[in-house]
Design an enzyme around this catalytic site. Structure first.
Site, PDB file in Angstrom:
ATOM      1  N   GLU A  50       0.877  -1.167   0.000  1.00 17.61           N
ATOM      2  CA  GLU A  50       0.000   0.000   0.000  1.00 17.61           C
ATOM      3  C   GLU A  50       0.920   1.223   0.000  1.00 17.61           C
ATOM      4  OE1 GLU A  50      -3.391   2.135   2.753  1.00 17.61           O
ATOM      5  OE2 GLU A  50      -2.771   0.093   3.261  1.00 17.61           O
ATOM      6  N   ARG A 275       5.014 -12.449   9.854  1.00 22.12           N
ATOM      7  CA  ARG A 275       5.634 -11.139   9.664  1.00 22.12           C
ATOM      8  C   ARG A 275       7.010 -11.142  10.300  1.00 22.12           C
ATOM      9  NH1 ARG A 275       1.682  -7.228   8.653  1.00 22.12           N
ATOM     10  NH2 ARG A 275       3.035  -5.439   8.918  1.00 22.12           N
ATOM     11  N   LYS A 285       4.205   1.059   9.871  1.00 28.23           N
ATOM     12  CA  LYS A 285       4.375   2.281   9.080  1.00 28.23           C
ATOM     13  C   LYS A 285       3.886   3.502   9.844  1.00 28.23           C
ATOM     14  CE  LYS A 285       2.731   0.320   5.313  1.00 28.23           C
ATOM     15  NZ  LYS A 285       2.290   0.039   3.932  1.00 28.23           N
TER      16      LYS A 285
HETATM   17  P1  ATP Z   1       1.649  -1.749   8.218  1.00 26.45           P
HETATM   18  O1  ATP Z   1       0.785  -2.647   9.035  1.00 26.45           O
HETATM   19  O2  ATP Z   1       2.893  -1.306   8.910  1.00 26.45           O
HETATM   20  O3  ATP Z   1       0.915  -0.614   7.580  1.00 26.45           O
HETATM   21  P2  ATP Z   1       1.278  -3.387   5.934  1.00 26.45           P
HETATM   22  O4  ATP Z   1       1.371  -4.838   6.085  1.00 26.45           O
HETATM   23  O5  ATP Z   1      -0.081  -2.791   5.870  1.00 26.45           O
HETATM   24  O6  ATP Z   1       2.170  -2.662   7.022  1.00 26.45           O
HETATM   25  P3  ATP Z   1       1.672  -3.185   3.138  1.00 26.45           P
HETATM   26  O7  ATP Z   1       2.175  -2.058   2.330  1.00 26.45           O
HETATM   27  O8  ATP Z   1       0.234  -3.515   3.019  1.00 26.45           O
HETATM   28  O9  ATP Z   1       2.066  -2.920   4.652  1.00 26.45           O
HETATM   29  O10 ATP Z   1       2.559  -4.474   2.889  1.00 26.45           O
HETATM   30  C1  ATP Z   1       2.845  -4.977   1.621  1.00 26.45           C
HETATM   31  C2  ATP Z   1       3.192  -6.417   1.744  1.00 26.45           C
HETATM   32  O11 ATP Z   1       4.315  -6.572   2.619  1.00 26.45           O
HETATM   33  C3  ATP Z   1       2.056  -7.212   2.340  1.00 26.45           C
HETATM   34  O12 ATP Z   1       1.908  -8.397   1.614  1.00 26.45           O
HETATM   35  C4  ATP Z   1       2.485  -7.453   3.749  1.00 26.45           C
HETATM   36  O13 ATP Z   1       1.958  -8.656   4.215  1.00 26.45           O
HETATM   37  C5  ATP Z   1       4.004  -7.491   3.640  1.00 26.45           C
HETATM   38  N1  ATP Z   1       4.623  -7.060   4.888  1.00 26.45           N
HETATM   39  C6  ATP Z   1       4.434  -5.905   5.551  1.00 26.45           C
HETATM   40  N2  ATP Z   1       5.109  -5.891   6.704  1.00 26.45           N
HETATM   41  C7  ATP Z   1       5.760  -7.070   6.789  1.00 26.45           C
HETATM   42  C8  ATP Z   1       6.631  -7.669   7.751  1.00 26.45           C
HETATM   43  N3  ATP Z   1       6.974  -7.048   8.877  1.00 26.45           N
HETATM   44  N4  ATP Z   1       7.108  -8.903   7.481  1.00 26.45           N
HETATM   45  C9  ATP Z   1       6.776  -9.544   6.357  1.00 26.45           C
HETATM   46  N5  ATP Z   1       5.968  -9.043   5.416  1.00 26.45           N
HETATM   47  C10 ATP Z   1       5.451  -7.818   5.613  1.00 26.45           C
HETATM   48 MG    MG Z   2      -1.613  -3.103   4.572  1.00 24.99          MG
END
Ligand code: ATP
Ligand code: MG
Length: 580
Positions: A50, A275, A285
């Site tokens: 995102e 994660r 984020k």
């Molecule tokens: P946040 O919760 O911090 O906003 P997010 O998971 O919403 O992070 P995205 O931009 O949606 O962030 O993530 C893109 C991809 O990266 C998704 O498939 C997510 O599952 C993966 N991802 C994000 N954070 C992690 C992490 N700490 N470890 C492994 N994969 C991750």
């Molecule tokens: Mg997300």
């Protein structure tokens, strides 16, 4: 078990490496699917960020997994921006994400997509569900929707608008789309099951009214699909076979399955993994944004940040990050990885590749009294003892040098083998020197200069009579030294788990006040005068360092990427612990 043939020609260096490390359950699933011909032998994955922040080391795990597996099995991986939320997304983030994925060593070729590319199709599919009696326009407010949803222990209640006719729903939804209603006035909801034990299945919202411009679609849409309505269908449109995501989406899978089944379209298989969490680090984020906006760090690319932009500036290499991601593997339970494991991967990579150089961070002047005033010798210094092909360079030696303050003790404690009055040590690539005198500041009594003598027979660092010294220290010739700023870093958070809010404190309460120490007046060997940002070195005995973009010609600024393991520091710590 025999592995299916890999399309080596499409696998670049990055991918070949990400195969290193133990096999894991996702790889095994893919191998099985290839055997049974589940998707006609296809492997299609995607990385779906995102665009509401910079990528971090956690994302790297997902990137390595998705791009790595695709290439390993001759498949493809798309980059897709999951941009369903217009108010939070910014072009700056989109650009940084693309740059970071490329920097990590992966290539989406011509497959750059956006969930917003599919807004028309998603709208059509919403109409299809309405016509099938599987979706309805609901006039409950957001608060009411929440209240009707029930809880984990209580079933939900059906919305009074659930019984609207197909005609009425079609009419209202089309008017939502035409922009007739204000924000939040109505939603489109899926008609699933208000009594389901899974809250995600209790008539989830599919569309909300939001009069806001979108970075891709401009003012075209006054309604936006919810992430859960967009995500699975976007995967389906792209022909994704293995939709790999993090564990928190496990409970959403039944809903994604339901949507795909109702629509009767291509059905990717969702697979959840853990994660990445790291000690001394926040990866949310929202929290990273707070650090940037409230000025706790200098920006998204501050070398203390766990963002890819930050660790790149710090000097971490894509090779090290990929090796780390391969090593940690994937599993079905969330855990916490030691930050030191990441640092280990960085050291391991840089040890192989970083050219060596000599730098003195906290200089102490040394005058070699029996060395000629105007002589300059060019000493041969090895560029990398791990890699003979990297050759050697010349380092100037002269009468006045700088050594580290830490490499001299007037009253050396036990097990301290470096320079001290009357003691002889080796100057790396130079001579044996012996300390013959100490000059102190009249006022403070601080040692400001050492008087030494050298043994001319020990040029290059060996004594023909075979006598030994217990220590070798580094040095820089004073007349030739390049002045530099060097920034040392410690963990951004002092506490192992800064996300633990059991004390009722905000995570910023656990910031390490000593995370940055900027040293000016550092002295570098002259070969480092004109480094370019990103150039990385091992400063002998000090660690790995990377030239910062703040460098100017002749005025380098270095970040310490990671320290070497310092044996003396360890001994000193043990001694203190024994004493205390
Ligand atoms: P946040 O919760 O911090 O906003 P997010 O998971 O919403 O992070 P995205 O931009 O949606 O962030 O993530 C893109 C991809 O990266 C998704 O498939 C997510 O599952 C993966 N991802 C994000 N954070 C992690 C992490 N700490 N470890 C492994 N994969 C991750
Ligand atoms: Mg997300």
């Amino acid at each position: 078990m025999t592995e299916p043939t890999t399309n080596e020609s499409s696998a670049d260096a990055a991918t070949a490496e990400s195969k290193a490390g133990p096999s894991h359950f996702i790889r095994e699933i893919i191998i099985d699917d290839l055997k049974t011909g589940k998707y006609g032998g296809r492997v299609q994955t995607r990385f779906p960020p995102e665009p509401n922040g910079y990528l971090h080391i956690g994302h790297a795990k997902s990137i390595c997994l998705n791009f790595g597996l695709a290439a390993e099995f001759g498949g493809k991986c798309n980059l897709r921006f999951d941009d369903t939320n217009p108010s939070k997304e910014e072009t700056e983030y989109v650009e940084s994400i693309k740059e970071n994925v490329r920097w990590l060593g992966f290539d989406w070729e011509d497959r750059l997509y956006h969930a917003s590319d599919y807004f028309d199709q998603l709208y059509e599919w919403a109409i299809q569900l309405i016509k099938a009696g599987k979706a309805y326009v609901c006039d409950l407010t957001a608060d009411e929707v929440r209240e009707y949803r029930g809880t984990l222990t209580e079933p939900g209640r059906e919305s009074p608008y659930r019984i609207r006719t197909v005609e009425e729903n079609l009419d209202l939804f089309q008017r939502m789309r035409a922009g007739e209603f204000p924000n939040g006035a109505r939603t489109l909801r899926a008609k699933v099951d208000m009594t389901s034990p899974n809250l995600n299945m209790r008539d989830p919202v599919m569309y909300r009214i939001l009069h806001a411009p979108h970075h891709q679609t401009g003012d075209k849409w006054p309604i936006y699909p919810m992430y859960d309505w967009a995500h699975g269908q976007s995967d389906s449109i792209e022909g994704v076979t293995h939709s790999i995501c993090t564990l928190e989406f496990e409970d959403h899978r039944p809903l994604y399955d339901w949507y795909l089944d109702q629509l009767g379209i291509h059905h990717p298989q969702q697979i959840e993994f853990d994660r990445l969490n790291l000690t001394h680090t926040v990866l949310s984020k929202r929290k990273l944004l707070t650090l940037v906006q409230q000025g706790y760090v200098r920006g998204w690319d501050d070398p203390r940040m766990p963002t890819l932009a930050g660790i790149r500036r710090r000097g971490y290499t894509p090779e090290a990050i990929r090796a780390f991601c391969g090593r940690i593997g994937v599993s079905k339970t969330n855990g916490v990885i030691e930050l030191s494991l990441l640092e280990h991967a960085v050291r391991e990579d840089l040890n192989k590749r970083a050219p060596r150089a000599m730098a003195v961070l906290r200089p102490l002047r040394v005058v070699i009294e029996n060395y000629p005033e105007d002589l300059v010798e060019e000493m041969d210094a090895v560029n990398n003892p791990e890699d003979a092909a990297m050759g050697s360079r010349k380092v100037p030696f002269s009468r006045v040098l700088f050594i580290e303050q830490d490499d001299f003790r007037e009253n050396p404690p036990k097990q301290y083998y470096r320079l001290a009055p009357g003691r002889e040590v080796r100057l790396r690539y130079g001579y044996f020197i012996k300390c013959t005198g100490v000059v102190k500041d009249d006022q403070t009594g601080e040692v400001v200069e050492l008087r030494c003598s050298h043994d001319p027979a020990t040029r290059g660092g060996n004594a023909p009579d075979g006598r030994k010294v217990k220590s070798t220290i580094h040095w820089v010739s004073a007349a030739h030294a390049v002045d530099a700023e060097v920034r040392l870093y410690e963990q951004l958070f002092a506490r192992e788990n800064p996300n633990d809010d059991s004390e009722g404190l905000d995570f910023t309460a656990y910031l390490n006040p000593n995370s940055l120490e900027a040293l000016t007046g550092c002295k570098l060997e002259p070969s480092l005068r004109d480094v370019r940002p990103g150039d990385g070195y091992q400063f002998e005995r000090l660690g790995y360092f990377c030239a910062d973009p703040d460098s100017a010609p002749g005025r380098p600024v270095f970040n310490r990427t990671v320290a070497l393991r310092d044996t003396w520091a360890k001994i000193e710590k043990a001694q203190k612990q024994n004493a205390g």
